[in-house]
Scaffold this active site. Structure first.
Site, short mmCIF file in Angstrom:
data_model
loop_
_atom_site.label_atom_id
_atom_site.label_comp_id
_atom_site.label_asym_id
_atom_site.label_seq_id
_atom_site.Cartn_x
_atom_site.Cartn_y
_atom_site.Cartn_z
N ASP A 113 -34.25 0.27 50.86
CA ASP A 113 -34.27 1.72 50.75
C ASP A 113 -35.72 2.18 50.85
O ASP A 113 -36.60 1.64 50.17
CB ASP A 113 -33.70 2.17 49.39
CG ASP A 113 -32.18 2.04 49.37
OD1 ASP A 113 -31.60 1.69 50.41
OD2 ASP A 113 -31.59 2.29 48.30
N ASP A 158 -18.63 4.67 54.15
CA ASP A 158 -18.54 4.50 52.69
C ASP A 158 -17.09 4.73 52.30
O ASP A 158 -16.56 5.83 52.48
CB ASP A 158 -19.44 5.51 51.97
CG ASP A 158 -20.91 5.26 52.25
OD1 ASP A 158 -21.26 4.14 52.69
OD2 ASP A 158 -21.72 6.19 52.02
#
Lengths: 215, 256
Positions: free
Chosen positions: B12, B131
């Protein structure tokens, strides 16, 4: 200083290719160009590319680079990568039939079409994506220091089927053994991405910078 | 012997810095994307995924520089996700040295974007990130906004549609498992992998190295993604490959 020209026709990962070449360049100068003169003056030429072959060929023609490539493959070491390999064949099954440069006799086929005819290949995914083994079927200066069956990074949905077995330099197993590398006189053309294949890939690019075009 | 299953560490990145606590013992700067990428490259990572979690659009350009820096020093495939909304965003990332881009929310909002992106740049560089959350027995639904917003879209149908629209790969994250360390949602992974013709990357929930092998063997994934298990220095990518190889999975050995 020897110069290697990376042909930039606006398709894909030109920067990755030039950065990898610079990483192993030693005394060579790496230029990224779409200028015909610069390509013709260079000591070595790299034709990279990812994406659709039809766009690749039309861009090369628009920039007048198709003739430059024909000229280059006659007299200097030439490396084709991925789409830059497929562009050298006669034609491709892509988009219902696309004419390519016709420098190496043969055609470009879709993986899915071929895999459908092989029951044992059931479930193999297309694109063929990831690190697969490259089996050298003959010796060549470009393989110097690269172990037999080394893994290189592939990402493609089409593969080349040259008309002559004699130009096949290496094969890779994916349901069947497809042509992963072609060598024909000063041309060395690879389906995988040496610029993304870590040690083995950098070794191949380094070999290209010292290769004189003979085998 | 043939195509190797891939191990993909995910990083990230916020305003150009790696966040979520990468903790290699001997690393000089754990927030430096180049340093971290180089470390994973040495360990034998088969690819890297960078997820841009920068909130402000002013900082978007920072990610381009991160990709440029990493791509000029690390010679393995790079995927960049987060903030991909326009075709020009894709062009910019590919020019910077990314090999693939991950498209998530934009695909849900505008599925045609995936088709346009694949036509323009080729399927090989278009990864659709999904997702999914379980909503019933053998049923999963697409969620956006970090799992908060339900869309009513069936996950398996969506994956098939995205592959049909030109996605070259599916990055599948189980929102139920993400952060739990309980392992991938194997039923979800298998359902999607068996339904689509393109490669599937399993993501969400890795707590042990065996979970990675489970993702391939039981989940039928083509690649396995993990973050914290590698970031905290408990395990290296090489250890993960050893565990996978011991369970009969083909992996890429790193030659030096």
């Amino acid at each position: 200083m020897a110069t290697v020209a990376v042909i930039d026709y606006g398709m894909g990962n030109i920067r990755s290719v030039s950065k990898a070449l610079e990483h192993v360049s030693g005394g060579s100068r790496v230029i990224v160009t779409h200028e015909a003169e610069a390509v013709l003056r260079a000591d070595r030429v790299v034709l990279p590319g990812v994406g659709a072959l039809q766009d690749c060929i039309s861009e090369l023609k628009r920039l007048g680079l198709d003739e430059v490539i024909r000229e280059s493959v006659r007299n200097k070491p030439f490396l084709g990568i991925c789409l830059g390999m497929q562009a050298l064949l006669d034609s491709s099954a892509e988009n219902g039939g696309t004419e390519a440069l016709g420098i190496i006799p043969g055609e470009v086929r879709h993986f899915a079409d071929q895999l459908r005819t092989i029951p044992a290949s059931n479930g193999l995914k297309v694109p063929h994506m990831g690190w697969n083994q490259v089996h050298q079927v003959k010796s060549h200066p470009m393989w110097q220091g690269i172990a037999q069956d080394s893994r290189f990074y592939f990402v493609h949905s089409y593969y080349v089927a040259p008309a002559s077995e004699a130009v096949v330099s290496a094969t890779t197993p994916y349901g069947f053994d497809f042509t992963a590398v072609i060598d024909q006189e000063n041309i060395f053309a690879v389906q995988f991405h040496p610029e993304k294949s870590q040690h083995a890939g950098l070794a191949l690019l380094s070999n290209f910078l010292s290769w004189d075009g003979s085998n | 012997m043939s195509l190797a299953k891939r191990i993909i560490p995910c990083l990230d990145v916020d305003e150009g810095r790696v966040v979520k606590g990468v903790q290699f013992v001997d690393i000089l700067d754990a927030g430096d994307p180049v340093e971290v990428a180089r470390r994973y490259d040495e360990q034998g990572a088969d690819e890297l995924v960078f997820l841009d979690i920068t909130a402000s659009s002013d900082e978007r350009e920072t990610m381009v520089h991160v990709v440029e820096e990493v791509a000029s020093q690390v010679f393995i495939p790079l995927t960049v996700g987060g903030g991909i909304r326009e075709l020009s965003d894709i062009r910019r990332m590919l020019n910077a040295g990314a090999d693939k881009v991950g498209i998530n929310t934009t695909a849900v909002n505008n599925p045609e974007f995936v088709r346009q992106a694949a036509e323009r740049f080729g399927s090989q560089c278009i990864v659709v990130a999904i997702d999914a959350k379980q909503v019933g027995d053998g049923k999963w639904e697409i969620f956006t906004h970090g799992g908060r917003s339900a869309t009513g879209i069936d996950a398996v149908e969506w994956a098939v549609k995205m592959a049909d629209y030109g996605a070259g790969e599916i990055l599948l994250t189980s929102m139920d498992r993400d952060g739990t360390r309980d392992g991938y949602d194997l039923a979800l992974t298998r359902a999607i992998s068996e339904a689509v013709p393109v490669p599937v990357i399993a993501s969400g929930g890795v707590g042990t190295l065996d979970h990675l092998a489970d993702g391939v063997i039981d989940g039928k994934a083509d690649a396995v993604l993990a973050a914290s298990i590698f970031h905290f220095g408990h395990h290296t990518v090489q250890e993960a490959k050893d565990v996978m190889a011991a369970r009969g999975i083909e992996v890429r050995a790193v030659d030096v």
